[in-house]
Each structure stands twice: as C-alpha cells, then as structure tokens.
Design a protein around this motif. Sequence first.
Motif, PDB file in Angstrom:
ATOM      1  N   ASN A 374       0.804  -1.228   0.000  1.00  0.00           N
ATOM      2  CA  ASN A 374       0.000   0.000   0.000  1.00  0.00           C
ATOM      3  C   ASN A 374       0.834   1.273   0.000  1.00  0.00           C
ATOM      4  N   GLY A 375       1.966   1.234  -0.684  1.00  0.00           N
ATOM      5  CA  GLY A 375       2.823   2.404  -0.764  1.00  0.00           C
ATOM      6  C   GLY A 375       3.965   2.423   0.237  1.00  0.00           C
ATOM      7  N   ALA A 376       3.879   1.583   1.265  1.00  0.00           N
ATOM      8  CA  ALA A 376       4.920   1.526   2.294  1.00  0.00           C
ATOM      9  C   ALA A 376       6.047   0.579   1.887  1.00  0.00           C
ATOM     10  N   TYR A 377       7.258   0.921   2.319  1.00  0.00           N
ATOM     11  CA  TYR A 377       8.437   0.082   2.081  1.00  0.00           C
ATOM     12  C   TYR A 377       9.123  -0.174   3.419  1.00  0.00           C
ATOM     13  N   THR A 378       9.411  -1.432   3.699  1.00  0.00           N
ATOM     14  CA  THR A 378      10.062  -1.782   4.962  1.00  0.00           C
ATOM     15  C   THR A 378      11.145  -2.818   4.719  1.00  0.00           C
ATOM     16  N   ILE A 379      12.126  -2.816   5.598  1.00  0.00           N
ATOM     17  CA  ILE A 379      13.247  -3.762   5.484  1.00  0.00           C
ATOM     18  C   ILE A 379      13.802  -4.072   6.866  1.00  0.00           C
ATOM     19  N   VAL A 380      14.171  -5.335   7.084  1.00  0.00           N
ATOM     20  CA  VAL A 380      15.026  -5.704   8.209  1.00  0.00           C
ATOM     21  C   VAL A 380      16.018  -6.746   7.702  1.00  0.00           C
ATOM     22  N   TYR A 381      17.299  -6.467   7.896  1.00  0.00           N
ATOM     23  CA  TYR A 381      18.346  -7.440   7.580  1.00  0.00           C
ATOM     24  C   TYR A 381      19.384  -7.400   8.698  1.00  0.00           C
ATOM     25  N   MET A 382      19.863  -8.582   9.045  1.00  0.00           N
ATOM     26  CA  MET A 382      20.831  -8.669  10.143  1.00  0.00           C
ATOM     27  C   MET A 382      21.934  -9.663   9.805  1.00  0.00           C
ATOM     28  N   SER A 383      23.094  -9.420  10.373  1.00  0.00           N
ATOM     29  CA  SER A 383      24.242 -10.308  10.229  1.00  0.00           C
ATOM     30  C   SER A 383      24.432 -11.043  11.554  1.00  0.00           C
ATOM     31  N   PRO A 384      23.964 -12.290  11.654  1.00  0.00           N
ATOM     32  CA  PRO A 384      24.054 -13.022  12.933  1.00  0.00           C
ATOM     33  C   PRO A 384      25.492 -13.187  13.424  1.00  0.00           C
ATOM     34  N   LEU A 385      26.423 -13.378  12.507  1.00  0.00           N
ATOM     35  CA  LEU A 385      27.806 -13.591  12.919  1.00  0.00           C
ATOM     36  C   LEU A 385      28.415 -12.332  13.528  1.00  0.00           C
ATOM     37  N   HIS A 386      27.972 -11.166  13.043  1.00  0.00           N
ATOM     38  CA  HIS A 386      28.519  -9.904  13.538  1.00  0.00           C
ATOM     39  C   HIS A 386      27.563  -9.171  14.470  1.00  0.00           C
ATOM     40  N   LYS A 387      26.434  -9.816  14.764  1.00  0.00           N
ATOM     41  CA  LYS A 387      25.458  -9.274  15.731  1.00  0.00           C
ATOM     42  C   LYS A 387      25.074  -7.827  15.417  1.00  0.00           C
ATOM     43  N   LYS A 388      24.738  -7.594  14.169  1.00  0.00           N
ATOM     44  CA  LYS A 388      24.332  -6.249  13.790  1.00  0.00           C
ATOM     45  C   LYS A 388      23.202  -6.322  12.773  1.00  0.00           C
ATOM     46  N   GLY A 389      22.502  -5.197  12.602  1.00  0.00           N
ATOM     47  CA  GLY A 389      21.385  -5.208  11.675  1.00  0.00           C
ATOM     48  C   GLY A 389      20.916  -3.813  11.327  1.00  0.00           C
ATOM     49  N   ILE A 390      20.000  -3.740  10.357  1.00  0.00           N
ATOM     50  CA  ILE A 390      19.480  -2.457   9.898  1.00  0.00           C
ATOM     51  C   ILE A 390      17.984  -2.568   9.660  1.00  0.00           C
ATOM     52  N   ILE A 391      17.260  -1.508  10.011  1.00  0.00           N
ATOM     53  CA  ILE A 391      15.811  -1.423   9.846  1.00  0.00           C
ATOM     54  C   ILE A 391      15.488  -0.169   9.040  1.00  0.00           C
ATOM     55  N   ILE A 392      14.585  -0.283   8.067  1.00  0.00           N
ATOM     56  CA  ILE A 392      14.089   0.883   7.335  1.00  0.00           C
ATOM     57  C   ILE A 392      12.566   0.799   7.279  1.00  0.00           C
ATOM     58  N   LEU A 393      11.896   1.865   7.700  1.00  0.00           N
ATOM     59  CA  LEU A 393      10.443   1.959   7.614  1.00  0.00           C
ATOM     60  C   LEU A 393      10.089   3.229   6.852  1.00  0.00           C
ATOM     61  N   ILE A 394       9.307   3.096   5.795  1.00  0.00           N
ATOM     62  CA  ILE A 394       8.874   4.235   4.989  1.00  0.00           C
ATOM     63  C   ILE A 394       7.364   4.138   4.811  1.00  0.00           C
ATOM     64  N   ASN A 395       6.627   5.188   5.193  1.00  0.00           N
ATOM     65  CA  ASN A 395       5.164   5.121   5.100  1.00  0.00           C
ATOM     66  C   ASN A 395       4.615   5.466   3.720  1.00  0.00           C
ATOM     67  N   GLY A 396       5.440   6.050   2.867  1.00  0.00           N
ATOM     68  CA  GLY A 396       5.025   6.363   1.512  1.00  0.00           C
ATOM     69  C   GLY A 396       6.041   7.271   0.840  1.00  0.00           C
TER      70      GLY A 396
END
Length: 421
Positions: A374-396
Amino acid sequence: MKTLIQFLLITFLLANVSKSLGQKAQAFPQEKQEILRHIFQKYEVLGGSVASFSEKNLHSFSYGYAFDDSIAFSDSTFLRIASISKMFTGMIAMQLCEEGKLSLDDDIKKFLDFPLYNAAYPHVPITITMLLNHTSTLKDSKIIVEYAMKTIFRDSSLQAQSIQPLKHIFTKGNYHFLPARNTSKKGESIAIKPGEYFHYTNLNFVILAHIIETIEKKPFYQSVQERLLQRYSVDGGFIVQELPKWAILSPQYVWKNQAWHAEADYYTKHYDSVFTSIQDYTPGLNVLRFSPQAGLRINSTGLASFFRQFLLDSAMQALRTKMFTSSWKEKLNNNAGQFDNLFKEWGLACHIINTKQGPFIKDFPWIGHIGRANGAYTIVYMSPLHKKGIIILINGMKYQPKGNMGFAEIEKEMIKSILSE
C-alpha cells in the motif's frame, strides 16, 4: 523453596538483561543524519525511520511526517511493517516445533478442518517447512487477496457474524495452487512441484497462523504478544489496541493524482470504538483478521531492539539455527523469479543473502525480509555472525518503483550509507 528462589532470580535477571538491551536509541552522528535526510528528500518520502543495531549500540534517525498534514515521524511512530510480519509468524511455528506440538515435516492437513492439497500432486503432502520456505505451491488466489484487502481497510471492525470462516474460503474450490506446469522464458516446460518450486505467497503464512491458533487455542495476536514481544519488552502488536498510549500509528500512503492517499491504518475514531469485535473473536475462525502475513505494527527502534535481543538470546539458539539454515536454493527452473529475482536462498520465514547482492557486500550471511504494501516500504536485515542489523520503515514516497521489484534504490542507498564505516 530453593527452586522457587532460583526461578525468581532467573526471571529477575532476564528482565534486567531485556531492559538493558532494549535501551533508548542514540542519534546517528550528524554527518550520517545529513546523508540520510538527503536520501529521504531525494525520493520524496512522506515519512520514515532508519535504525541500526550492534551488540553494544542502537542508533536511529527519523524524517518527515506520520500523517500527510501533520505530526512528525519519530521513534514514537508505529507503522504496519508489511511482510516483515511473516518472520514473527514463522518464529512462533518454530517454537511450537521445539515444544513438540508441531513438526517441520508434518502434513498440514493434520491441523486443518478443510481440504488443502495440490490436485496435480495429490500424494505429495504440504508440510510446515513448505509453508515457511514458500515451496508449498500455494498462491494468493483472488478470494484471499480480496479478503486480505478487507483486513487492510476495515481489519477487525467487521462484526463477528459477517466474517466468513477461513474453511469456507477453501471449500469453494481448489484454485489456491499454482498450475502443475509452467513455461520458462526459454520456452521450456517446468514442473511446479511442492517442496521444490519457490513461489513467494502471503497465503503460506495465513495457513501457518491458522495452525498456530488451532494448537494454541487462543487468538494469533495474543500468541505473538506473549511468546515474542513481551519476552523482550517490546511494544507493538497485530491489533491496534496493543499499542501503548503514547504511540503514534502512521497510515501507509500511496501518492496518486498529486496527493497522498491513506491506505491501511487510517482511522478517524478511537481504536476501541473501531475494533469492538476483537473481544468476541473465536480462535480458528479466520486469522486473516489479524493479517499474520503483513499486519504487525511496531516502531523502528522497537524492531531493532527485538532482533538485537533475539540474536543475543542463548535460549533462542536452536531456533535461530533452524531459521537461518538454508532450506531452499535457486537452481535452474525452480524459482518463480519474483521481486526482480531477488530471492536466491531461503531459510525458514527469512531471506538469506550469502554472496554479494545489492547493497550487501560483506559480513555474510545477511538474514531478513523485505516488505511492500500500500505504498509503504520496509526492510530488516541482520548479520548473525557480527550481531548487527538495519531497519528501514517508509510510510510512503512519491517516487514509486514500477513492477514487482527487489531492493528499491532508496533502500540500497540507505543500507550502503549505514553499513559504510
């Protein structure tokens, strides 16, 4: 008495560990903030938030507006995170497997009160694994899409008597599966067999959530709250009444005819007056009411805190190993090629990136999920070996990529910016 004291001590320690790991996010360095602000502006985003986490740190940056006419998008802004929600549904299914209430190899008909099998392969059972890794050969049939749209616009405000039981949808005809064969771009005939052919579909996780309700004997949203969100003291939920009083819930927006049009989660009344029928819901009736495939509302820092704690939780080690282990890999003619052929490898309820792809060039594997709705874009990706990650939330955003694509250009730029040292 000694056992009770030990139990209380462990509970106290876990609560304090959860509290410390769920610390308030820090702002990104000023230079990084300016880069992110420029990217948001470049793609004419209405509002959004970016968060990154490591074992020791949690950073965030928010931009724009939660509504098209007012209220800034901030750490307090919750958004329906689309298909990232599938990871939570999958986690509960795997918890039930660990508890012996479910097996990854179970034929799903064991838990269903309606027939569901691929008529082209009637002797090939559809298993829990096939739902989790999108090899069930199920598809999002027209009636499922229509009902999912009802949950977007009306959700649980429908009166209980007007909600069609899930089993009625499946007894009207066996049109929920892909055809027995397909033709490749080279003109080759391809067998679409359960357990082998990858075709991403929302219906897999609707069936999973229905099975969860059947086993748990409680509404799906309640299982998510008790088993996952409360474990890490993270606010959010699959129904809006679960959001904290301080939360701001942003709608998902589509830009058309030179104006923002609110899609999911646009309410003009108090939640309790809109969602009255939730209290009368009978588990197993129709789990589509909660959109288990796309309906989790959470904020960026809450999502980052959840996955940060999940990666560090020793009690979740066995589940993580199962979840992050490859259960399907792309081979010749075994992939529908959706999202610009983004998916080359899949675990259980998660996408696996093991080689250079898009913005990811090191620290493999990357585990996560994309979301588009519905126009929104979201992402979650993480590196388990390096214990890090990134989140992106866009409502439109005004710049809408065309077609069924993989990583959007805005996501590539943001991920590259966040991961650059």
